[in-house]
Design a protein around this motif. Structure first.
Motif, mmCIF file in Angstrom:
data_model
loop_
_atom_site.group_PDB
_atom_site.id
_atom_site.type_symbol
_atom_site.label_atom_id
_atom_site.label_comp_id
_atom_site.label_asym_id
_atom_site.label_seq_id
_atom_site.Cartn_x
_atom_site.Cartn_y
_atom_site.Cartn_z
ATOM 1 N N ALA A 163 -10.161 8.333 1.668
ATOM 2 C CA ALA A 163 -8.605 7.934 1.680
ATOM 3 C C ALA A 163 -7.610 9.332 1.389
ATOM 4 C CB ALA A 163 -8.479 7.459 -0.205
ATOM 5 N N HIS A 212 2.524 10.951 4.877
ATOM 6 C CA HIS A 212 1.755 9.795 5.337
ATOM 7 C C HIS A 212 1.194 10.457 6.402
ATOM 8 C CE1 HIS A 212 2.292 7.338 1.597
ATOM 9 N NE2 HIS A 212 3.845 7.192 2.320
ATOM 10 N N GLU A 247 -4.398 2.646 -10.261
ATOM 11 C CA GLU A 247 -5.309 4.406 -10.540
ATOM 12 C C GLU A 247 -4.743 4.836 -11.907
ATOM 13 O OE1 GLU A 247 -4.944 6.999 -6.975
ATOM 14 O OE2 GLU A 247 -2.898 6.253 -7.232
ATOM 15 N N VAL A 290 1.725 -4.172 2.698
ATOM 16 C CA VAL A 290 0.217 -3.504 1.655
ATOM 17 C C VAL A 290 -0.336 -4.074 2.293
ATOM 18 C CG1 VAL A 290 1.833 -1.648 0.758
ATOM 19 C CG2 VAL A 290 0.852 -4.161 0.192
ATOM 20 N N ALA A 294 0.364 1.520 -4.045
ATOM 21 C CA ALA A 294 -0.420 2.237 -5.342
ATOM 22 C C ALA A 294 0.936 1.949 -6.817
ATOM 23 C CB ALA A 294 0.418 3.578 -5.180
ATOM 24 N N PHE A 344 3.642 5.745 -7.669
ATOM 25 C CA PHE A 344 2.303 5.649 -8.338
ATOM 26 C C PHE A 344 2.952 5.179 -9.806
ATOM 27 C CE2 PHE A 344 0.304 8.109 -12.394
ATOM 28 C CZ PHE A 344 -0.504 7.616 -12.204
ATOM 29 N N GLU A 353 -1.739 5.903 0.546
ATOM 30 C CA GLU A 353 -0.880 4.553 -0.522
ATOM 31 C C GLU A 353 0.115 4.924 -1.031
ATOM 32 O OE1 GLU A 353 -2.779 6.263 -4.997
ATOM 33 O OE2 GLU A 353 -4.813 6.435 -4.448
ATOM 34 N N THR A 354 0.461 3.196 -1.042
ATOM 35 C CA THR A 354 2.152 4.201 -1.357
ATOM 36 C C THR A 354 3.237 5.362 -2.267
ATOM 37 O OG1 THR A 354 2.817 2.530 -2.350
ATOM 38 C CG2 THR A 354 2.586 1.216 -0.461
ATOM 39 N N ILE A 377 -3.821 -0.543 -5.181
ATOM 40 C CA ILE A 377 -4.307 0.275 -5.403
ATOM 41 C C ILE A 377 -4.719 0.621 -7.156
ATOM 42 C CG2 ILE A 377 -3.896 2.231 -5.390
ATOM 43 C CD1 ILE A 377 -6.814 4.010 -5.074
ATOM 44 N N LEU A 387 -2.732 1.061 0.650
ATOM 45 C CA LEU A 387 -2.745 0.822 -0.311
ATOM 46 C C LEU A 387 -1.155 0.841 -1.669
ATOM 47 C CD1 LEU A 387 -6.210 1.937 -1.134
ATOM 48 C CD2 LEU A 387 -5.433 -0.381 -0.336
#
Length: 606
Positions: free
Chosen positions: A14, A47, A144, A138, A103, A63, A59-60, A142, A101
Motif C-alpha cells: 500500500a 500519488h 481506516e 475507485v 479513503a 480521509f 488511497e484517494t 478503505i 481505494l
C-alpha cells in the motif's frame, strides 16, 4: 485482475501518508484533502511518487472529506470526493496492476451513544462519500483509523447500501501491551470480519514493532487478508508541527516482518513517505511468509479471567433498600479556603444527611476541583459525597483519566452534567470542549462499570460508579426533556436529581416522569431568601419557575429575615410532600448554608 482477485492472490504494498507527503511538497493547510481542489498537481505528484516507489494500492486524498470535517455544502463535498478519485485513478492507470481505494475516515467527533452526532447523519455522510468516490473510479474502499467499532460498522453498512465494491477496514489501536494481552485485537478482528469486509487490519498510532503484536493476535481470529499500516515510530512536535524521524531503511525492514506474521497488505500511515514505501517494497520481496493458522488465540475470550467487581456505593445501596435519602449541595468557595465547607459537611453528617453534593464550576466559575473536595469530605469528615462532573473542560482522554483517578480515591458518586459554556463564567475566552454531553458521560461511566474504557481496553476491574443524571421539570419542550431522560436511562443512569421545584404540580411531574423511566428520583428544593433571589431565579435561570403567589409573598416581607423565614417555610412544605412521594430530597440551600439546610430537614421530619 480485479481488486477482489488481487486480495486473494498474495502480498500487496500500500502507500503511505498522503498528508505527510503533501506537507513535504508545500501544502500546509491542516485539512490536506483540500489540496485536491486547491493544489491538484501536488496530489498527482504524491500519488505518482508512491506508485513509483512500489505501491500497488493507493488511497484517494479523502480521509477527512466528510460532512463533519470539511465545511462544504453537500454538492461541493461530492465534487471534492469525485475529483480526488479521478486524480488517483488517472495516476494508477500509468502503471500496470495498480488499484485505488476510496479513503473514508471517521467523522472525527464522538457519535451516538457516546457523543451527540446522530448515527443516521454518519450513515448519510458515508453514503454520499462512497457514491462520489465510486463515480470517480475507485476499485474499492478503505475505512481506516477508526477507534469506535460501532461507528465503523455503521459506515460499512452505509457503503454496502450503495456499492458492491470491496471494503477494507482498519482499526487504530492504542499502544498498550495490556490491551494486546487481554485479547482486544482478537475480539476486534472477529467483529470486523462479521461486518462483511473484504480485508481487515490495523493502522496508525503504533510503529512496526507494536503492529507485529497486533497482527499476530488478529491472524488467529480470521482467514481474511490482513492489513498492517504502521507509523514510522513515535512522533514529536517541532515548531508546532508533528514530525517523525524514523529511518526509511529501518521502516522497510521492520514493516516487512509484518508479512512474515500473516499480513497481506502492508503500507504506512502518518509520517511515512515514498522513501519508506520504497524500502518496504524492497524488503517485501525477500520475505518468506508463514502460513496463517487459526490455532487457539492466546487472547481469546474463553480464556479471559473474570474481572474483579466493586461494591456499589453506600448512597446507591440506601436507595435500592428503599430508604428515603437526603442530599445537600454545598458551594465551593473561591481559592483554597474550604474550612467552612468541611465544617458544614460535618454539621450535616451529625444531623443525619446522607450525602453532600459538590458542583463542578457551576456557571463556569473557577473553583477547586470537585473530585478533590469530595475526597477531602470523605476522608476528613467520613461522609459520602456526590461529585458533579462537567463535560465542558475535558476532552475524551481527560474525562476518562480523571474518572479513573476519582475511582482510585473512592469518589464514586457522579452527577453527570454537560456544563455551562465558558462565555458565562470567569474566563469567557477559555475553550469549551464538549467532546460529549451528559448522556455520553453516563455511557463512559457505564463502560467503566463493565471493566472497559471507550476504546475497549480493559481497566483491571469493574468499577462501582453511581451514575446520577439531572432532570429539568420546567423545560421549554417537555417532550424533548422526557426523551432525553429516557436516553439517560438507556445509557445506564441509576438516579435522577431534579432542578428545584416550587409547585406541587411540578413535583407531580417529576415523580411521574421518573416512574416512566423506572428510576429513583431526588427532587430538588431551594429555600428562597429574598424577593431579589426569587426574581433572579424565576427570570434569569433556565428551568426555574416560581409561582406568582410565592414571589408576591416574598416581596411583601418586611425584612430579609422575614423573607428567609417565608422561603424556609415554603421549602419545608415542599420537602414534606417530597418525603411522601419521592425517593429522596436534593436540597440546595443559598450559599451552601448548612444551618438553612438543617432547618428545612428538621421541619420535614416534624
Amino acid at each position: 485482475m480485479t481488486l477482489q482477485e488481487a486480495l486473494k492472490a498474495g502480498v500487496l504494498i500500500a502507500d503511505g501518508a498522503n498528508g505527510t507527503c503533501l506537507n513535504h511538497l508545500g501544502f500546509s493547510h491542516h485539512i490536506y484533502d483540500l489540496a485536491t481542489l486547491e493544489a491538484p498537481e501536488l496530489v498527482r505528484k504524491t500519488h505518482f511518487q508512491y506508485l513509483q516507489a512500489g505501491s500497488q494500492l493507493i488511497e484517494t486524498n479523502t480521509f477527512q472529506s466528510n460532512l463533519f470535517r470539511v465545511d462544504f455544502e453537500k454538492d461541493e463535498l461530492t465534487r471534492l470526493n469525485e475529483t480526488a478519485a479521478k486524480i488517483a485513478k488517472e495516476q494508477a492507470l500509468l502503471f500496470e496492476g495498480r488499484f485505488v481505494l476510496g479513503a473514508i475516515g471517521p467523522c472525527g467527533k464522538p457519535v451516538e451513544p457516546i457523543g451527540t452526532i446522530p448515527l443516521s447523519l454518519v450513515k448519510e455522510s458515508v453514503r454520499s462519500q462512497a457514491l462520489a468516490l465510486e463515480k470517480g473510479g475507485v476499485d474499492g474502499f478503505i475505512l481506516e483509523t477508526y477507534i469506535d467499532l460501532d461507528e465503523m460498522a455503521y459506515a460499512v453498512a452505509a457503503i454496502q447500501e450503495v456499492s458492491d465494491l470491496p471494503i477494507l477496514v482498519c482499526k487504530a489501536f492504542i499502544e498498550d501491551g495490556e490491551a494486546i494481552a487481554e485479547g482486544l485485537p482478537f475480539r476486534a478482528a472477529k467483529r470486523m470480519e462479521a461486518m462483511g469486509a473484504a480485508a481487515i487490519g490495523a493502522n496508525c498510532i503504533v510503529g512496526p514493532q507494536r503492529m507485529l503484536d497486533l497482527i499476530r493476535a488478529m491472524a488467529e481470529a480470521t482467514h481474511l487478508p490482513l492489513i498492517a499500516m504502521p507509523t514510522p515510530g513515535i512522533p514529536q512536535r517541532v515548531k508546532n508541527e508533528v514530525v517523525y524521524s524514523s529511518d526509511p531503511t529501518y521502516f522497510g525492514r521492520a514493516a516487512a516482518r509484518l508479512l512474515e506474521e500473516g499480513a497481506s497488505i502492508v503500507g504506512g500511515c502518518c509520517g511515512t513517505m515514498p522513501a519508506h514505501i520504497q524500502e518496504l517494497a524492497k524488503s517485501a520481496g525477500k520475505v518468506q511468509r508463514k502460513s496463517k493458522s487459526q490455532a487457539k488465540a492466546q487472547g481469546a475470550a474463553s480464556t479471559k479471567e473474570e474481572l474483579p467487581t466493586t461494591d456499589p456505593t453506600e448512597f446507591l445501596t440506601k436507595i435500592k433498600n428503599h430508604n428515603f435519602v437526603a442530599a445537600v449541595e454545598l458551594d465551593v468557595p473561591r481559592g483554597l479556603k474550604i474550612d467552612k465547607l468541611l465544617s458544614g459537611a460535618k454539621t450535616l453528617k451529625e444531623f443525619g444527611v446522607d450525602v453532600v453534593n459538590i458542583s463542578d464550576g457551576a456557571r463556569a466559575r473557577l473553583r477547586m476541583s470537585p473530585s478533590v473536595v469530595a475526597h477531602l469530605i470523605q476522608t476528613q469528615v467520613n461522609m459520602e459525597a456526590v461529585m458533579h462532573f462537567s463535560c465542558r473542560d475535558r476532552n475524551l482522554l481527560a474525562i476518562q483519566a480523571d474518572l479513573l483517578g476519582c475511582h482510585a480515591l473512592d469518589v464514586r458518586n457522579v452527577l453527570a452534567v454537560t456544563g455551562d459554556p465558558t462565555q458565562v463564567g470567569d474566563y469567557p475566552s477559555a475553550t469549551s470542549v464538549f467532546d460529549v454531553d451528559s448522556i455520553g458521560l453516563i455511557r463512559i461511566l457505564d463502560r467503566f462499570n463493565q471493566g472497559v474504557d471507550l476504546a475497549g481496553n480493559g481497566i483491571g476491574r469493574k468499577c462501582g460508579f453511581t451514575k446520577i443524571v439531572a432532570y429539568n421539570p420546567a423545560p421549554i419542550d417537555p417532550c424533548a426533556e422526557l426523551d432525553r431522560l429516557k436516553r439517560k436511562r438507556d445509557a445506564g443512569a441509576d438516579i435522577i436529581y431534579t432542578q428545584p421545584v416550587f409547585s406541587y404540580q411540578m413535583l407531580e411531574r417529576c415523580v411521574e416522569d421518573a416512574a416512566k423511566v423506572s428510576l429513583p428520583v431526588l427532587v430538588g428544593v431551594l429555600p428562597l431568601k429574598s424577593q431579589r433571589h426569587a426574581e433572579f431565579m424565576h427570570n434569569e435561570v433556565p428551568g426555574i419557575s416560581i409561582p406568582d403567589e410565592l414571589r408576591t409573598s416574598l416581596a411583601a416581607a418586611k425584612s430579609d429575615d422575614d423573607a428567609l423565614a417565608i422561603g424556609i417555610d415554603e421549602a419545608v412544605k415542599m420537602a414534606k410532600s417530597i418525603h411522601s412521594s419521592a425517593q429522596g430530597i436534593y436540597l440546595m440551600p443559598p450559599f451552601g448554608n448548612a444551618a438553612i439546610a438543617k432547618s428545612v430537614l428538621n421541619g420535614m421530619k416534624s
